[in-house]
Scaffold this motif. Structure first.
Motif: not given
Length: 417
Positions: A22-23, A136-138, A323-324, A328-331
């Motif tokens: 994760a980032p 927002g972010v999904p 939120l970022k 992220s793809p990993e999370v």
């Protein structure tokens, strides 16, 4: 229920499952308050794990989390966004954001929708956009469909239907065996909306359905009447459990578990609750809501769950970083494996060991289009009036003309403003 998650054993156990890729983010400090509507066991444990991992990355940041029952959250959100806003809050994509965007209660987070993240989340950008900005972010989406008792189908010699005639023929055999075809709890109105959405999508298609929820088509249109007529065929067969207005969606599960009903039209989030109630993978299976009108492309329900920053948040720097992190793809891979749902980030991986997630991924990838759900595609006031009408129709189908006339009056009033 309020808890500080630094010492949560469950959260730490869940976070071990999260990949280490994760980032990383800048070091953050101060306090960050997160309000969640993830009160069911699987989503609660998943979010506790994610928050614990983010917490470990930022030892100078104190994270406080409030978890609220989902139905209570829906009634409380306006109050807490106005009076005592957290830094991060869960909510939903589509029109459900509109009341809080139009009143200035959600923060514009268009700055997060740049670079790689914008590409990775592109499939949901339209659902997160109002007035040309993102709010927002999904973190997850999931399929709806028919979850059914495979063992009872096998006992009765039934196979999953692919069209409406097969669906009704199966249902008649189930009713003849002394069972109900479908369990449902309409105490909270949205469950009936799932039936309307799928029947309308299959009877008239996505384009008409979205135009209807956008106020561009009449509720007294013959096409809506055709949808209701299809629904009534099942009601008149005695397909649904009795007294469903007395039950929540969770309280309707035992009817399926003890074999009084054989199927449940529901979102994939219900799988964990159904299994926890006693069914195994050998007993439980899934099929796509069948074709009704030949030539209508198969569109699906895929509600998108989201995270937002209230405009009154005190620690927007930490909130943006969170939120970022969750986007992220990993999370998203780890979160959705735990949730039994599907990641939105297109670089994330799907849990192929979960047959329901795998079936949903294949179905949604082949869909003509994705609807959000009636109470997300329609404005909140129209959604309320519509869902009240759907519940009434399931109990008193003879009232269909009055119900549709009432919905049409509401449309003329609500969309004019």
């Amino acid at each position: 229920m309020r808890s500080i998650l630094k010492a949560s054993v469950l959260a730490l156990a869940t976070s071990v499952a999260l990949v280490s890729g994760a980032p990383a983010a800048e070091q953050l400090s101060g306090e960050m308050k997160i309000f969640l509507d993830t009160s069911n066991p699987a989503p609660r444990a998943t979010f506790e794990g994610v928050i614990a991992q983010f917490d470990e990355m930022h030892p100078d940041l104190k994270i406080e989390t409030t978890i609220i029952d989902r139905e209570a959250y829906k009634t409380q959100i306006r109050n807490f966004l106005t009076a005592n806003p957290p830094d991060v809050a869960t909510w939903y994509a589509g029109n459900r954001m509109l009341p809080y965007v139009s009143t200035g209660l959600f923060e514009d987070v268009s700055d997060l929708w740049t670079g790689e993240l914008a590409t990775e989340l592109a499939s949901t950008k339209a659902a997160m956009t109002l007035d040309g900005k993102q709010w927002g972010v999904p973190y997850s989406y999931y399929q709806w469909g028919v979850y059914y008792r495979k063992d009872i189908f096998d006992e009765l010699g039934l196979t999953p239907p692919t069209n409406w005639e097969e669906e009704k023929a199966n249902c008649q055999k189930i009713v003849d065996s002394g069972r109900k075809c479908y369990t449902i709890g309409t105490k909270f109105l949205w469950t009936a909306a799932g039936w309307f959405d799928y029947l309308n999508l299959r009877t008239n298609g996505y384009e008409f359905h979205i135009a209807l929820t956008a106020g561009k088509e009449s509720w007294t249109d013959d096409r809506v009447k055709a949808t209701m007529a299809n629904w009534r065929e099942l009601i008149d067969m005695g397909a649904f459990i009795d007294d469903h207005t007395a039950y929540s969606w969770q309280e309707a599960i035992p009817f399926m578990v003890d074999g009084q009903a054989t199927a449940y039209l529901m979102g994939n989030f219900a799988v964990d609750a159904i299994k926890s109630a006693g069914l195994t993978d050998d007993q439980l299976d899934f099929y796509q809501f069948p074709l009704i009108t030949e030539g209508i492309p198969m569109s699906e329900e895929a509600p998108t769950d989201t995270l937002h920053i209230p405009s009154g948040a005190a620690n927007k720097e930490a909130a943006r970083a969170f939120l970022k992190f969750v986007a992220s793809p990993e999370v998203q891979t780890s979160m959705n494996a735990s949730l039994g749902q599907l990641p939105v980030n297109n670089k994330a991986s799907v849990n192929t060991d979960d047959k329901f997630a795998k079936a949903g991924f294949e179905m949604l990838n082949n869909a003509h289009a994705l609807a959000q759900f009636f109470d997300r595609d329609a404005p909140a006031e129209m959604a309320k009036v519509g869902m009240e009408g759907f519940q009434e129709f399931m109990v008193r189908p003879d009232n269909v003309d009055q119900i549709l006339a009432r919905l049409e009056k509401a449309r003329e009033r609500i969309y004019k403003n």
